[in-house]
Every structure is written in structure tokens, then in C-alpha cells.
Design an enzyme around this catalytic site. Structure first.
Site, PDB file in Angstrom:
ATOM      1  CB  VAL A  15      88.178  41.851  98.593  1.00 32.48           C
ATOM      2  CG1 VAL A  15      86.710  41.762  98.199  1.00 32.48           C
ATOM      3  CG2 VAL A  15      88.306  41.793 100.104  1.00 32.48           C
ATOM      4  CG  MET A  16      88.732  44.076  93.856  1.00 31.66           C
ATOM      5  SD  MET A  16      87.054  44.115  93.177  1.00 31.66           S
ATOM      6  CE  MET A  16      87.394  44.284  91.415  1.00 31.66           C
ATOM      7  CG  ASN A  35      98.517  36.482  97.836  1.00 34.23           C
ATOM      8  OD1 ASN A  35      97.734  37.236  97.266  1.00 34.23           O
ATOM      9  ND2 ASN A  35      99.204  36.832  98.907  1.00 34.23           N
ATOM     10  CB  ALA A  79      98.262  50.437  90.063  1.00 34.65           C
ATOM     11  CB  SER A 131      84.001  48.937  86.514  1.00 37.02           C
ATOM     12  OG  SER A 131      83.213  49.786  87.331  1.00 37.02           O
ATOM     13  CE  LYS A 185      87.377  50.301  86.708  1.00 41.49           C
ATOM     14  NZ  LYS A 185      88.155  50.860  87.786  1.00 41.49           N
ATOM     15  CG  HIS A 188      83.909  53.397  84.678  1.00 44.02           C
ATOM     16  ND1 HIS A 188      84.247  53.322  86.020  1.00 44.02           N
ATOM     17  CD2 HIS A 188      82.688  52.826  84.576  1.00 44.02           C
ATOM     18  CE1 HIS A 188      83.274  52.725  86.686  1.00 44.02           C
ATOM     19  NE2 HIS A 188      82.314  52.416  85.833  1.00 44.02           N
ATOM     20  CG  ASN A 189      87.492  54.430  88.046  1.00 43.16           C
ATOM     21  OD1 ASN A 189      86.676  53.675  87.518  1.00 43.16           O
ATOM     22  ND2 ASN A 189      88.388  53.991  88.894  1.00 43.16           N
ATOM     23  CD  GLU A 192      83.173  55.119  90.621  1.00 43.34           C
ATOM     24  OE1 GLU A 192      83.641  55.068  91.773  1.00 43.34           O
ATOM     25  OE2 GLU A 192      83.388  54.252  89.748  1.00 43.34           O
ATOM     26  CE1 TYR A 193      88.019  61.292  92.449  1.00 45.72           C
ATOM     27  CE2 TYR A 193      87.487  59.126  91.581  1.00 45.72           C
ATOM     28  CZ  TYR A 193      88.282  59.942  92.364  1.00 45.72           C
ATOM     29  OH  TYR A 193      89.338  59.408  93.048  1.00 45.72           O
TER      30      TYR A 193
END
Length: 477
Positions: A15-16, A35, A79, A131, A185, A188-189, A192-193
């Protein structure tokens, strides 16, 4: 006549990757796609790629050869080992100066390693935080690229075209060398938590203590989204409370099992903070809350045995209580961001990244999950003082915290008396009180450590003596 070469390549069509590729193409660029499953390439080309500026490839060699030099190749794969595997597949066909961009949620230590190794072979490697989720990837994410600045300059026209746009520009900027982009990033996450846990605690208070219904909660969060709490997360929270399950005609949120998962970036933030000696108690409390939520069966059994408070706290007027929770949420949020920005500041010095915290705040204003009106205030704070040690020291934030204190302390007290867990709000308040306290009780901690382990301590009346040890038992009277 030979086909024109693609401007950029995209590896990974989940999706991303699929959405980001469509975003790039929609903004006028030709995109080569590959892919590891060739069938996914065929499916993509037959559906979203039909009649558009995409070039499908079934092999790494064909994919690399379809891209104009210096090649810009974006990886949106899992990752870890999958990223290294993918790099190994394309590397034999690359040329010096080509640019590999890792857009996954990679651990920044891995990005530092990859950048160093690829640079030694003549390639450029950019670790780029992305993000905004699926919608952000398609219509405009916040992008956090780290690596060689000249490599980013080559990529910049595309990244500025596809990033989210806010009043002061596209939500992308050069972050810094090697792992800087992925570190930012990660933080950032972590923020977000913290944000999500604080919002969950506000909901829990309003529902269990204030007895608000789902429609009332939707209205409260919608109203909050018109003020200082305006943000993507507050906005979607209001919408969530309006969603009705068609089978039961109940609010869908009340039918969701209370077990939250995590993908690793929150834990990485906590680990990095510990390694650097930066306190992030709000973020840590949010991680702990998710872990505790996963212990559902154990919690249900414990609820049958462990008794909570015998009486309920005296409750203020419902409207007053809503305002108290609003103020407590905002004050706690300030502490959460203060912790995250302190992490960035410390890492910037440790790794010589020269992070621009005001600019990082700016690119978080749009596209990303934590996008909020509040981030413009953070940007202004760092424009006033680039070396600001902590957001709590900024005059504007300092004043707001002073004004919110009474509400904040009342809410944490009400939660404690009512037996409603407020791990992140309580941690934020403790962080605030600890940071503003000139003398903490760790003098006793140091005495204990020296007593049982001869770990030494420093004296406030003899700083010139340095670290000293005492034979404590000889002084006991």
C-alpha cells in the site's frame, strides 16, 4: 525511438509503495516500479498504472536500466533483513553517484551502517522518514530525508512536489547526515505514541468519570479541534465516536478489544532515550500502557480480585470537568513534545547532525500523523531561541503551563481517587514538577549507593573535592 527513462524508481508495491508511486506520477514524474513478486508488478500496471507514466520491470537489472542517471531508487520494503536483501539485488547494476532511498521505518543505527558502507562503494544512501500513513503517501506525506546533502539536492524537486503543503512551504527539509532522517522519524513516532495515549486517557476520564456518551464525546472532541488542541488525531477521534456499527447499532469504538499493538518505533525511541540519558516518561508510559493492554486475560482475572478505591471523588460540573480535562491534555501534550524535542537536541550534538528543530517542527505541521496547530508554536519557540534547552523554558509555553497547572493537578487527582489509570498524564506532571525543582531527593539515592556499593558522591559545600566516599557506619550515632 527508445522510451524515455524514468525519473525515479520504486521498489515495493504494497500500500505505501503503491500510493507513493502514484503520488510521484501524479506530480509529473515517470516512475519505474519493481516488486520481488513479478505478479504484483503486473497487477499494478494493469490497474493503477494503466495509461500513466509508469514503467514496469520484472528483474532488478531491467528495473535499474529503466531509470535515468544518476538513478534515484526508493525502497518501501520491510525494515531489517528485507532492506539489505533488496539493496543487494540492485547494487550490481548501479553506477557511482546513484541514490538509494530507504523510506521504511528503519532503525537509525542500520541507516548509519548502510550509508557508510554504500558511500565507500561510491553510492549515495538516503534514510528518509515518511509519515502520513496510506492517505499521506498518496496525497502528500511529511518527508524526513537524511544523508549526503548533495544527494538530497538531486532528489529535492521530486520530494518538494509530492510532500504535503502548509502555509510556509512543503513538508520536507534536509534533516542531516547519515541516520538523521530515520532518527527524527523514530522520535516523531514516539511522540505519536504519547499523543495517542494522552487522548485515550482523556477519553477514559470523560467516559468513566464524566459519564459522557459517544455522541457527547464526539461533540467535545470536535469542539477541542477548533482550539489549541486542533490536530489530525483529535479530528479523527471525534469522527471515531460518530461511527455506528451496522450490526449492533452501537458505537463501533465500544466493540473494539482493548489490546493495542506496537511496531517497534516506540520501543526504539525509549531505548535510544535511555542510551542518551534523556528522560521521556510520557512516551515510556504510553509504551507501557500498550504492553499492559496486551495482558487482557490477566487483567480481566485481576479485576475480579483486586479492589479499587472505596469511594468516588467529588465531581465538578460536567462542563467544568470537560474544561479541566482539556487543559490537562494540552499541558501533558506540551511535556510529551518537550521530551521528544530534547531527544532530538541531544542526538544532534551526539552525532554532529546539526538538526534544525524549528524546521523539523514546521515539516510536521502537515502530512504526518502528529500534524497539529500546536507545531507552529513549537516552530516559533525555536525561531526565538535555536538553542532552547527545553520547550518548558519558552516564555509562551511557560505561561500556558502556569495557567493550566491547577486544572492539570485536579484531573490527575480525580483520576487517582476514581481509580482511573492516567499513566501518561501522571508521567507528564511528574516530568514537569521534576524539571522545575531545584533540589530533588536523589541526594538520598547517592547516599544509599555509596553506603552499599562505595559508588561515591559529590558534596554541595565542597564542589572542589570532586567525588568522595564515606564509611557510613563510622558516622552512625
Amino acid at each position: 525511438m527508445a522510451e524515455a527513462l524514468a525519473d525515479i524508481g520504486m521498489i515495493g508495491l504494497a500500500v505505501m509503495g503503491s500510493n507513493l508511486a502514484q503520488n510521484i506520477e501524479r506530480n509529473g514524474f515517470t516512475v519505474a516500479v519493481w516488486n520481488r513478486d513479478p505478479g504484483r508488478v503486473d497487477e499494478f500496471m494493469a490497474t493503477v498504472g494503466a495509461g500513466k507514466k509508469f514503467v514496469g520491470a520484472h528483474t532488478p537489472e531491467a528495473f535499474v536500466n529503466a531509470i535515468a542517471r544518476p538513478r534515484k531508487i526508493m525502497l518501501l520494503v520491510k525494515a531489517g533483513d528485507a532492506t539489505d536483501w533488496t539493496i543487494d539485488q540492485i547494487k550490481p547494476y548501479l553506477e557511482p553517484g546513484d541514490i538509494i532511498i530507504d523510506g521504511g521505518n528503519a532503525l537509525y543505527h542500520d541507516t548509519i551502517r548502510r550509508e557508510k558502507a554504500l558511500r565507500a562503494e561510491g553510492f549515495n544512501f538516503i534514510g528518509c522518514g515518511v509519515s502520513g500513513g496510506e492517505e499521506g503517501a498518496l496525497w502528500g506525506p511529511s518527508l524526513m530525508p537524511g544523508g549526503a546533502p548533495d544527494a538530497y539536492e538531486n532528489l529535492r524537486p521530486i520530494w518538494e512536489a509530492i510532500a504535503a503543503k502548509v502555509d510556509d512551504g512543503p513538508c520536507v527539509t534536509y534533516i542531516g547526515p547519515d541516520g538523521a532522517g530515520h532518527f527524527v522519524k523514530m522520535v516523531h513516532n514516539g511522540i505519536e505514541y504519547g499523543d495517542m495515549q494522552l487522548i485515550a486517557e482523556a477519553y477514559d476520564l470523560l467516559k468513566r468519570v464524566g459519564h459522557l456518551t459517544a455522541p457527547e464525546l464526539a461533540a467535545v472532541f470536535a469542539a477541542w479541534n477548533e482550539g489549541v488542541l486542533q490536530s489530525f488525531l483529535i479530528e479523527i477521534t471525534s469522527q471515531i465516536f460518530r461511527a455506528i456499527d451496522p450490526e449492533t447499532n452501537q458505537p463501533l469504538v465500544e466493540l473494539i478489544l482493548d489490546k493495542a499493538g506496537q511496531k517497534g518505533t516506540g520501543k526504539w525511541t525509549s531505548e535510544a532515550a535511555l542510551d542518551m540519558g534523556v528522560p521521556v516518561p510520557t512516551i515510556q508510559a504510553a509504551i507501557d500502557a500498550r504492553v499492559l493492554s496486551s495482558m487482557k486475560d490477566e487483567r480481566v482475572a485481576a479485576s475480579q480480585v483486586i479492589v479499587g478505591p472505596p469511594t468516588s471523588p467529588e465531581m465538578p460540573d460536567k462542563g467544568d470537568f470537560i474544561m479541566l480535562v482539556h487543559n490537562a491534555l494540552y499541558a501533558s501534550k506540551i511535556c510529551s513534545y518537550a521530551q521528544g524535542m530534547a531527544m532530538l537536541s541531544t542526538a544532534s550534538r551526539a552525532y554532529n547532525w546539526n538538526l534544525n528543530l524549528g524546521e523539523i517542527s514546521r515539516i510536521w505541521k502537515g502530512g504526518c500523523i502528529i500534524r497539529a496547530q500546536f507545531l507552529d508554536k513549537i516552530k516559533q519557540a525555536y525561531h526565538r531561541r535555536a538553542d532552547l534547552p527545553n520547550l518548558l523554558l519558552d516564555p509562551d509555553f511557560n505561561q500556558w503551563m502556569a495557567d493550566a497547572q491547577t486544572s492539570w493537578r485536579s484531573v490527575v487527582s480525580i483520576g487517582a481517587l476514581a481509580g482511573v489509570p492516567l499513566p501518561a498524564m501522571s508521567a507528564s506532571l511528574a516530568y514537569f514538577d521534576s524539571y522545575r525543582t531545584a533540589r530533588l531527593p536523589q541526594n538520598l539515592t547517592q547516599a544509599q549507593r555509596d553506603f552499599f556499593g562505595s559508588h561515591t558522591y559529590e558534596r554541595i559545600d565542597k564542589p572542589e573535592a570532586g567525588f568522595v566516599h564515606t564509611e557510613w557506619k563510622e558516622l552512625i550515632q
